[in-house]
Design a protein around this motif. Sequence first.
Motif, PDB file in Angstrom:
ATOM      1  N   ARG A   7     -49.391 -58.580  52.443  1.00 60.76           N
ATOM      2  CA  ARG A   7     -49.944 -59.038  53.562  1.00 60.76           C
ATOM      3  C   ARG A   7     -50.236 -57.719  54.611  1.00 60.76           C
ATOM      4  N   MET A  11     -53.971 -57.432  56.144  1.00 60.85           N
ATOM      5  CA  MET A  11     -54.078 -57.453  57.380  1.00 60.85           C
ATOM      6  C   MET A  11     -55.295 -56.829  57.914  1.00 60.85           C
ATOM      7  N   PHE A 103     -48.773 -66.858  67.979  1.00 60.63           N
ATOM      8  CA  PHE A 103     -47.756 -66.660  66.645  1.00 60.63           C
ATOM      9  C   PHE A 103     -46.878 -67.622  66.529  1.00 60.63           C
ATOM     10  N   LEU A 106     -48.494 -70.977  65.323  1.00 57.79           N
ATOM     11  CA  LEU A 106     -48.766 -71.180  63.999  1.00 57.79           C
ATOM     12  C   LEU A 106     -47.401 -71.428  63.206  1.00 57.79           C
ATOM     13  N   MET A 107     -46.337 -70.437  63.654  1.00 57.21           N
ATOM     14  CA  MET A 107     -45.272 -70.540  62.872  1.00 57.21           C
ATOM     15  C   MET A 107     -44.509 -72.014  63.026  1.00 57.21           C
ATOM     16  N   SER A 108     -44.760 -72.652  64.066  1.00 55.34           N
ATOM     17  CA  SER A 108     -43.899 -73.800  64.316  1.00 55.34           C
ATOM     18  C   SER A 108     -44.775 -75.151  63.789  1.00 55.34           C
ATOM     19  N   CYS A 109     -46.121 -74.834  63.720  1.00 58.89           N
ATOM     20  CA  CYS A 109     -46.950 -75.999  63.183  1.00 58.89           C
ATOM     21  C   CYS A 109     -47.237 -75.965  61.806  1.00 58.89           C
ATOM     22  N   LEU A 110     -47.310 -74.706  61.301  1.00 53.77           N
ATOM     23  CA  LEU A 110     -48.100 -74.545  59.743  1.00 53.77           C
ATOM     24  C   LEU A 110     -46.945 -74.111  58.982  1.00 53.77           C
ATOM     25  N   ASN A 111     -47.107 -74.330  57.905  1.00 54.57           N
ATOM     26  CA  ASN A 111     -46.428 -73.636  56.672  1.00 54.57           C
ATOM     27  C   ASN A 111     -47.546 -72.654  55.931  1.00 54.57           C
ATOM     28  N   PRO A 112     -46.935 -71.657  55.302  1.00 54.49           N
ATOM     29  CA  PRO A 112     -48.010 -70.742  54.540  1.00 54.49           C
ATOM     30  C   PRO A 112     -48.696 -71.680  53.675  1.00 54.49           C
ATOM     31  N   ALA A 128     -56.101 -62.000  62.329  1.00 55.65           N
ATOM     32  CA  ALA A 128     -54.752 -61.400  62.154  1.00 55.65           C
ATOM     33  C   ALA A 128     -53.563 -62.289  62.158  1.00 55.65           C
ATOM     34  N   PHE A 129     -53.351 -63.182  62.919  1.00 53.16           N
ATOM     35  CA  PHE A 129     -52.345 -64.122  63.059  1.00 53.16           C
ATOM     36  C   PHE A 129     -52.177 -64.968  61.862  1.00 53.16           C
ATOM     37  N   ALA A 132     -50.783 -62.764  58.802  1.00 50.09           N
ATOM     38  CA  ALA A 132     -49.475 -62.755  59.181  1.00 50.09           C
ATOM     39  C   ALA A 132     -48.351 -63.879  58.726  1.00 50.09           C
ATOM     40  N   THR A 133     -49.144 -65.196  59.108  1.00 51.20           N
ATOM     41  CA  THR A 133     -48.378 -66.293  59.227  1.00 51.20           C
ATOM     42  C   THR A 133     -48.661 -67.082  57.672  1.00 51.20           C
ATOM     43  N   VAL A 135     -51.387 -68.469  56.985  1.00 51.35           N
ATOM     44  CA  VAL A 135     -51.945 -69.837  57.104  1.00 51.35           C
ATOM     45  C   VAL A 135     -53.543 -69.387  56.870  1.00 51.35           C
TER      46      VAL A 135
ATOM     47  N   SER B   5     -43.297 -77.493  61.212  1.00 50.72           N
ATOM     48  CA  SER B   5     -43.285 -76.731  59.967  1.00 50.72           C
ATOM     49  C   SER B   5     -41.836 -76.667  59.096  1.00 50.72           C
ATOM     50  N   ARG B   7     -40.783 -73.995  58.079  1.00 50.36           N
ATOM     51  CA  ARG B   7     -39.870 -72.860  58.506  1.00 50.36           C
ATOM     52  C   ARG B   7     -39.565 -72.990  60.086  1.00 50.36           C
ATOM     53  N   MET B 107     -42.413 -57.380  57.751  1.00 47.73           N
ATOM     54  CA  MET B 107     -43.878 -57.810  57.228  1.00 47.73           C
ATOM     55  C   MET B 107     -44.585 -56.651  56.516  1.00 47.73           C
ATOM     56  N   ASN B 111     -43.114 -58.897  50.721  1.00 46.47           N
ATOM     57  CA  ASN B 111     -43.766 -60.322  50.813  1.00 46.47           C
ATOM     58  C   ASN B 111     -42.903 -61.493  50.752  1.00 46.47           C
ATOM     59  N   LYS B 260     -51.294 -52.433  61.929  1.00 44.30           N
ATOM     60  CA  LYS B 260     -52.284 -53.699  61.927  1.00 44.30           C
ATOM     61  C   LYS B 260     -51.653 -54.780  62.507  1.00 44.30           C
ATOM     62  N   PHE B 261     -50.377 -54.923  62.134  1.00 46.09           N
ATOM     63  CA  PHE B 261     -49.413 -55.926  62.654  1.00 46.09           C
ATOM     64  C   PHE B 261     -49.382 -55.782  64.274  1.00 46.09           C
ATOM     65  N   MET B 264     -52.396 -57.040  66.359  1.00 45.10           N
ATOM     66  CA  MET B 264     -52.463 -58.579  66.360  1.00 45.10           C
ATOM     67  C   MET B 264     -51.944 -58.762  68.024  1.00 45.10           C
TER      68      MET B 264
END
Lengths: 406, 406
Positions: A7, A11, A103, A106-112, A128-129, A132-133, A135, B5, B7, B107, B111, B260-261, B264
């Motif tokens: 990842r 990026m 950030f 995306l973390m709270s609503c979606l999984n990888p 980039a987000f 990183a997440t 998604v 999610s 997570r 990050m 991975n 790069k992170f 973001m």
Amino acid sequence: MLQVSQRGLAMPLSPYRRLTPFADAAKQRGVKVFHLNIGQPDIETPPTMLAAVQQADIRVLEYSPTAGYPSYRRKLADYYRNVGISVTADDILVTAGGSEAIFFALMSCLNPDDELIVPEPFYGAYTAFSVATGVRIVPVTSYLSEGFALPPIEEFEQRITSRTKALLLCTPNNPTGYVYSRAELEQLKDLCVRHDLYLLSDEAYREFCYDGDYVSAMHLEGADDHIVVLDTISKRYSACGARIGAFVTKNKALQQAAFKFAQMRVSPPGLAQLLAEAASELPLNYFDVTKAEYQARRDLMVRRLRAMPGVECPVPGGAFYVMARLPVDSCETFCQWLLDSFTYDNQTVMLSPASGFYATPGLGKQEVRMAYVLNCDDLDVALTCLEQALAVYPGREVPVAEVAFA
Amino acid sequence: MLQVSQRGLAMPLSPYRRLTPFADAAKQRGVKVFHLNIGQPDIETPPTMLAAVQQADIRVLEYSPTAGYPSYRRKLADYYRNVGISVTADDILVTAGGSEAIFFALMSCLNPDDELIVPEPFYGAYTAFSVATGVRIVPVTSYLSEGFALPPIEEFEQRITSRTKALLLCTPNNPTGYVYSRAELEQLKDLCVRHDLYLLSDEAYREFCYDGDYVSAMHLEGADDHIVVLDTISKRYSACGARIGAFVTKNKALQQAAFKFAQMRVSPPGLAQLLAEAASELPLNYFDVTKAEYQARRDLMVRRLRAMPGVECPVPGGAFYVMARLPVDSCETFCQWLLDSFTYDNQTVMLSPASGFYATPGLGKQEVRMAYVLNCDDLDVALTCLEQALAVYPGREVPVAEVAFA
């Protein structure tokens, strides 16, 4: 062998980054570079907001509460009510800039491997987000020829799969300046309700709408659990360096999840919350003044661009960006040439090639984004540089007429 | 149905969080609560550092550069050289607190599903970071009976798999106060070199070592590419609310990934960097004074705890925490009882149950962490509260002698 994570390798580098050494080299040669490439406003940060930090009596600079100071959250709720967004302090999580709000969303609503639908072109950091997440961004293309209006809702519907969890939009839009209408937002809301999707609304440029009323996702009714507003004081009060934003939702389960991600970093910046809180003391006409200034710049920029042969640009209704199609083969090459091979009166201009704002490969090649973050006099000179440059630029194989109306 | 999610659901709530309502209720009843539960120092933030922000002449609070202001990075490099860590400004990425440095490290080095070996007990937020980044923590248990010294290196070696990418340690340690010796660090370094692992060293409490010299991971030789120091000004200058930390490594590929992170989120907090930069102007004896104060508190706390029947506690060499084993069945229950059922002279004390610092289920049940972030007078009263509480606490099935020497 030691390796950087996949990842970390995946990026993206910010698109500006590639051009920066060329801008630096131009400056070293004594060339004046007008920066239209970044969204860093030149407008003064309200002195009363800075004074709130500078006059604060602090003995120990302690962690603030994870969700932000209660007093600030209450005043922020008041601000939202003033713009017709009915929320309480409990619906607000203070973040380190709009970035952290994105950030957390995306973390709270979606999984990888979950999918996020985004109209393109879009703010480059979304890519980039997403990396990183973990998604996946699924773009729906909007077009310069249509002023970047919302694509037909069927285009969105067709892209929904079992992995689609959310839709992300930005209004007023970065990079296009487009302001979504109430009718467009209602369509998106209905779609999200129909398919159980979150509607993530990045409203960083809320105050800057020039041709009519602004509609927030939170002005829509009957979808409270679906809607998250991602906000920041960066552009609103010309305070990008403060790093104060907000994650706003009435969905309690989502707010709780975001709070847990927030606990991980203990608290948002402390000093800057004092600055943000002092925004409540600004005079009522504060935004009228900044808005009038930005509007004058927009009008100047659109007028000048439209007067240049082969240049096409819609009138952006908000934010402080203009997207334009230039009569060149590649804006990436052109933007570098502006910095390393062109001057007019020992001056030049730095623009953002638009390909970095598209997820679909090949799109935006002939487009640039320009931020009107200079006063009108400087902007006028910068646009003269661009006009002169276009008149002599050699990298143009396609006839102007074809480009302009492609 | 709309769902948070996985997570987001899996993220842990901070262990303090559960007890906070009981502390609030006690205060509502008029009970004075001594907080030994959090690492929020009471020491004054140096006024000259605050003054640097308060006297700054700022017209537009702009984004700072992504890696932090060059002037601050240079001064931070000077600070590191003064503590025997030979780095340049280029090796430093300024972060939003130590938290963001931890995030960037996980990050960039690992991975999802990769393994991170961590001696336990460890800082509770590491669990949150591992869930957020999809990394698996593999704990190696250290024991109170051994003063939380580094477990035998074979214990680490046995846990290395093809998915192991890094080892994370914290020295001086939160929560144990243990300071790793040069010999221990050399062992870990050799292990990391032998197995191509990163050595991530959280050194938030660097200045607070009471019984001998401090050794940084960056004092070790021959493993520059393996080592990342995760740092923060929070504890060093009693400036937790500033949210300024650093990600420090000589590994260029890793620094580039972390950068790069960092792009973001555009930039670290701006105002607080001015405060951090002013640390370079502090008198040379600044740390002597704070260190002497913390050491007096540590000595008092250890002396008082050891005088309590059935209480066992090692002498922590650094940081500002003491881990103690109490003669109770469950410290989780005891800590709640302290808040909801006990007072001494209308006062009580809030402690951190230690189970939240262990990854292995069931460990730490009879241990608590206490932060000595009160002055000696208050600390003495708080410890009297604890002593009185232990004398009358009913929740104890195991005889004291067995607990103390279990």
